[in-house]
Write an enzyme that holds these catalytic residues in place. Structure first.
Site, short mmCIF file in Angstrom:
data_model
loop_
_atom_site.label_atom_id
_atom_site.label_comp_id
_atom_site.label_asym_id
_atom_site.label_seq_id
_atom_site.Cartn_x
_atom_site.Cartn_y
_atom_site.Cartn_z
N HIS B 213 -66.56 71.44 45.75
CA HIS B 213 -67.78 71.99 45.16
C HIS B 213 -67.52 73.31 44.44
CE1 HIS B 213 -71.01 69.32 47.11
NE2 HIS B 213 -69.86 68.69 47.09
N SER B 217 -66.29 68.03 40.63
CA SER B 217 -65.65 66.72 40.59
C SER B 217 -64.92 66.49 39.27
CB SER B 217 -66.70 65.62 40.76
OG SER B 217 -67.43 65.80 41.94
N LYS B 241 -76.23 55.89 44.74
CA LYS B 241 -75.02 55.12 44.41
C LYS B 241 -74.09 55.05 45.63
CE LYS B 241 -71.59 54.64 40.76
NZ LYS B 241 -70.93 55.26 39.62
N ASP B 242 -73.99 56.17 46.36
CA ASP B 242 -73.15 56.18 47.57
C ASP B 242 -73.73 55.28 48.65
OD1 ASP B 242 -71.27 57.81 46.48
OD2 ASP B 242 -71.94 59.64 47.46
N GLU B 285 -48.91 49.31 62.77
CA GLU B 285 -50.10 48.81 62.10
C GLU B 285 -49.84 48.78 60.59
OE1 GLU B 285 -51.95 47.33 64.38
OE2 GLU B 285 -53.79 48.48 64.06
#
Lengths: 254, 406
Positions: B213, B217, B241-242, B285
Site C-alpha cells: 500500500h 499495486s 472481484k476478490d 509433498e
C-alpha cells in the site's frame, strides 16, 4: 479467464500424471465400488457380509484397533446385537477396589479386541511375520480398495524359475511377489446369512468394502455434506459473478 | 482523511482516540487500485484467505491433537473418527496446505511475468520471499505431526541435510532433533514451531500489505499510475472481484476436501511411524518436489543442500539480476518466451522430484537444475541488456481510450 482455465487444466494434468503412472505398474484389477464418485454410498448389506468375512477369517490374525464395536451401528446393527458381538471378546480392565486387574466381557465402547496381546506375540505365532492392523489398510496402500481386492484374489502358483523363500507365498500384486500371508479366502469358506453365493471374488469384494468403511467411516456424511456445500457454492459464486459484472459495468478497463 | 466519513457517534469517539476506522477505510475501501488488473491479481487476497482458513482449522485441530510419539497417530485418527466434524477440520487443513502452495506459486509466477519485483517493489518482493520460506518450514513441520511413516522419514531425511554443514553438521542435527534420532523431543518442538510460525507468516503478511500500500499495486501493463483516471477505489470494485475469486477457489478446494481428500497425500502416511522400516520411496509433498529434485541432482551432499537453498535465495537478488526497466513481459518479446520455458523447467523439476534419482530421470533432473540457475544468473541479465522492448502505452487508460475511439 480462458488462459486461467487452461492453466488449471495443465496444472491438474501435471498433478494427475504421476498418480496415474504409479497406479499402472501395479496391474491392479480395477473394480467398481458402490462408494465411488460424488454420489457414492456404502452398501450396508455388503458391509455386513464383509464384517462376517472379517470376523470369521481375518480376525484370527489381524486387528482393527481404531474401530469401536459401537461403530457397527453404521452397518445397521442394533444396540442389542452390538452388545452381543462385543461380549464375544474379553478385555483386561482394572484395577478394581482390591487393586487387582481383572478381565471382563468387551462393551460397545471398547475398540475391537486385537487377536494378539502384542506385536511380539503376533510374530511368534506367524513365523516371524507381523500381520498388520487393518483399520486404515484401504487408505494405506497405493490403489486402495483395488489393491486389497487384487491382493486377496491374486494368489497363484509361482511362475517357473521363481523360487520362494520357505514359508512365503506367491502373489501377483504384492510388491516383490513374496508374501508371508497364505491365501486367506477360498470359495464357500463363509456361509452368508442372506444366501449370497460365497465365490472368491464375492468374498474379496465384501471384505474390501468393509475395510474401506473401517478406513473411511465418515465417507457417507462427507459426500452428503459435500454435495450440499458445492451446490450452495455454485449458486453463491454465480451471484457474486453477476454482482461483479454489474458493479464493473461502468468501468472501462484493459 | 477527515473523521466526517464516520457518521456513527461511537465509531467517531473511538476513531478520534485510535484512528482504526480511518486506517481500514484508507487501505480496504478507498485504496486507489489500477483499473486494469486481471484475474491473476486475485491470488494475493486468495493467499490471505487460505492463511486464515489454515490458522482457524489449525487452532481447533491443536485442541484435539497430542504431540507425543505414542499418541500422535492415534490422536489424529481420533479427530477423524470421534471428534464432531473432526474429519472436516483435518481434511480442510491437509488440503488447505496444498491449496496454499498452489496459490502462492501462481502469485509468485504472476510477479515474475509482470515484473512485480522491480523498483520500487523490491522490499515488497523480499517480504514475499520471506513468507514463502516461512511457509515451507511450517508445512514441513506440520507434515511431521501425524507421525506416519512419511512424517517420520521425511523429518529424518530433511533434518539430516544439516549434517552437510562442515565441521559442526552432526552437532547441529543432534541439536535440531533434541536427541540422537528423530524422536519425541523432535515431535514436540515441531509442534510448538508449527503453531508459532503461522503467526509469523501473518505478521509478514501485514508488513507485505503495508509495503504494497506504500508502493501501490503493479498492473498487467507494468507502467506507473499517472493519475486518478488510471485507478478505481478498492471497494466495491476489487472487494467484489476478490469475493468472486474466493467463490471459484472454494469450489475447487472443497471438491478435494469432500470428494478426493487424500489426492495430494501419500498412502504411506496412514501407516504409523516405524523407525525400523524404511519406505521404498521417501517423497516429500508435491509442493517441495522441484527443490527435492535440485537437491538430488547433485552427487555431493553439501553442494546439493547449498544449491537447493540457493534456488530460493536467488529470488532475493532477482530485482538486480533483471536489468530491464520494462516490468511487464507483455512488452518484452524475448523475456516472455523465457518465462514460459522457466515455468516448464520448474514443472519438469517437480516431475523429476517424484521419480527415483536414477538413469534418465537423474540426467533430466541435472539439465533442468542447471537451466534453473542459467535462467536467473545468465539469461535474465543478458536479456535485460540486449532485448528491444515494444513501445509502452502512455498510461493505463490510454489503450482503453484508443479502443473506444475505433
Amino acid at each position: 479467464m480462458r488462459r486461467l482455465f487452461v492453466f488449471f487444466l495443465v496444472a491438474a494434468l501435471w498433478l494427475a500424471v504421476p498418480a496415474i503412472a504409479s497406479s499402472e505398474n501395479l496391474r491392479l484389477e480395477i473394480q467398481s465400488w458402490s462408494w465411488q464418485g460424488m454420489f457414492g454410498r456404502y452398501d450396508k448389506a455388503q458391509l455386513r457380509r464383509g464384517f462376517q468375512v472379517y470376523s470369521e477369517v481375518c480376525a484370527n490374525c489381524h486387528g482393527l484397533r481404531l474401530v469401536a464395536y459401537r461403530n457397527l451401528e453404521d452397518l445397521g446393527f442394533t444396540e442389542e446385537e452390538i452388545k452381543r458381538i462385543a461380549a464375544e471378546k474379553e478385555v483386561q480392565d482394572g484395577p478394581n477396589e482390591q487393586g487387582e486387574m481383572f478381565t471382563r466381557f468387551a462393551r460397545p465402547s471398547d475398540r475391537f479386541v486385537s487377536p494378539y496381546v502384542n506385536d511380539q506375540a503376533a510374530r511368534v505365532a506367524n513365523h516371524g511375520a507381523l500381520p498388520p492392523d487393518l483399520s486404515l489398510m484401504a487408505k494405506a496402500r497405493a490403489g486402495g480398495p483395488d489393491y486389497l481386492y487384487s491382493l486377496l484374489t491374486g494368489y497363484e502358483d509361482p511362475p517357473s524359475g521363481v523360487i520362494l523363500t520357505p514359508g512365503m507365498n506367491y502373489n501377483k500384486v504384492f510388491p516383490g511377489h513374496q508374501i508371508a500371508m497364505p491365501q486367506p479366502l477360498f470359495e464357500d469358506m463363509v456361509t452368508y446369512d442372506d444366501s449370497t453365493s460365497a465365490a472368491l471374488p464375492q468374498l474379496a469384494q465384501d471384505v474390501t468394502a468393509f475395510l474401506n468403511w473401517t478406513a473411511e467411516p465418515e465417507l457417507e456424511g462427507r459426500h452428503a455434506l459435500g454435495l450440499k456445500t458445492l451446490a450452495f457454492l455454485v449458486l453463491l459464486t454465480g451471484l457474486l459473478y453477476a454482482l461483479k459484472r454489474q458493479i464493473w459495468s461502468g468501468v472501462q478497463h484493459g | 482523511m477527515s473523521a466526517s466519513v464516520h457518521s456513527h457517534r461511537v465509531v467517531r469517539w473511538i476513531n478520534d482516540r485510535l484512528p482504526i476506522f480511518t486506517m481500514v477505510h484508507h487501505s480496504a475501501v478507498e485504496y486507489p487500485t489500477p483499473k486494469n488488473l486481471n484475474y491473476w491479481w486475485n491470488f494475493g487476497s486468495l493467499a490471505g484467505f487460505i492463511l486464515a482458513v489454515m490458522i482457524l482449522t489449525g487452532i481447533f485441530l491443536a485442541m484435539n491433537y497430542t504431540a507425543h510419539t505414542s499418541y500422535a497417530f492415534e490422536s489424529v485418527e481420533r479427530i477423524m473418527r470421534d471428534v464432531n466434524y473432526g474429519w472436516l477440520l483435518r481434511y480442510l487443513h491437509m488440503n488447505g496446505a496444498s491449496m496454499f502452495f498452489l496459490i502462492v506459486y501462481i502469485h509468485i509466477f504472476r510477479g515474475l511475468y509482470y515484473g512485480s519485483y522491480k523498483s520500487p517493489r523490491e522490499v515488497l518482493w523480499w517480504i514475499g520471499v520471506l513468507i514463502f520460506l516461512t511457509m515451507m518450514a511450517t508445512a514441513f513441520m506440520g507434515y511431521v505431526l501425524p507421525w506416519g511413516q512419511m512424517s517420520f522419514w521425511g523429518a529424518t531425511v530433511i533434518t539430516n541435510l544439516f549434517s552437510a554443514v562442515p565441521w559442526v553438521g552432526q552437532d547441529v542435527v543432534t541439536w535440531l532433533w533434541g536427541g540422537f534420532s528423530v524422536d519425541n523431543p523432535t515431535l514436540n518442538r515441531f509442534f510448538a514451531l508449527h503453531y508459532l510460525l503461522p503467526f509469523m507468516i501473518l505478521f509478514f503478511v501485514v508488513v507485505h500489505v503495508w509495503a504494497l500500500h506504500t508502493v501501490k499495486s503493479n498492473n498487467p501493463l507494468g507502467i506507473d499510475v499517472r493519475g486518478s483516471q488510471d485507478t478505481i477505489p478498492f471497494h466495491p470494485y476489487y472487494t467484489i472481484k476478490d469475493l468472486y475469486g474466493i467463490g471459484l477457489f472454494l469450489i475447487l478446494y472443497l471438491f478435494f476436501v469432500f470428494f478426493a481428500p487424500n489426492f495430494f497425500g501419500e498412502p504411506d502416511n496412514y501407516i504409523p511411524a516405524n523407525p525400523m522400516v524404511t519406505p521404498p520411496h521417501i517423497v516429500p509433498e508435491w509442493y517441495f518436489l522441484p527443490f527435492y529434485a535440485i537437491l538430488r541432482a547433485v552427487p555431493d551432499k553439501l553442494f546439493g543442500v547449498v544449491l537447493m537453498f540457493s534456488a530460493i535465495f536467488i529470488l532475493f537478488i532477482l530485482p538486480w539480476l533483471d536489468r530491464s526497466i520494462v516490468r511487464s513481459a507483455h512488452f518484452r518479446p524475448i523475456y516472455k518466451q523465457l518465462f514460459w520455458i522457466f515455468l516448464l523447467d520448474c514443472l519438469v523439476l517437480g516431475w523429476i522430484g517424484a521419480k527415483p534419482p536414477e538413469g534418465a530421470y537423474l540426467m533430466i533432473g541435472r539439465v533442468a537444475t542447471i537451466y534453473y540457475f542459467v535462467h536467473f544468473l545468465i539469461l535474465t541479465p543478458l536479456v535485460g541488456i540486449f532485448e528491444k522492448p515494444r513501445s509502452l502505452p502512455e498510461s493505463i487508460c490510454t489503450p482503453v481510450v484508443k479502443a473506444a475511439k475505433l
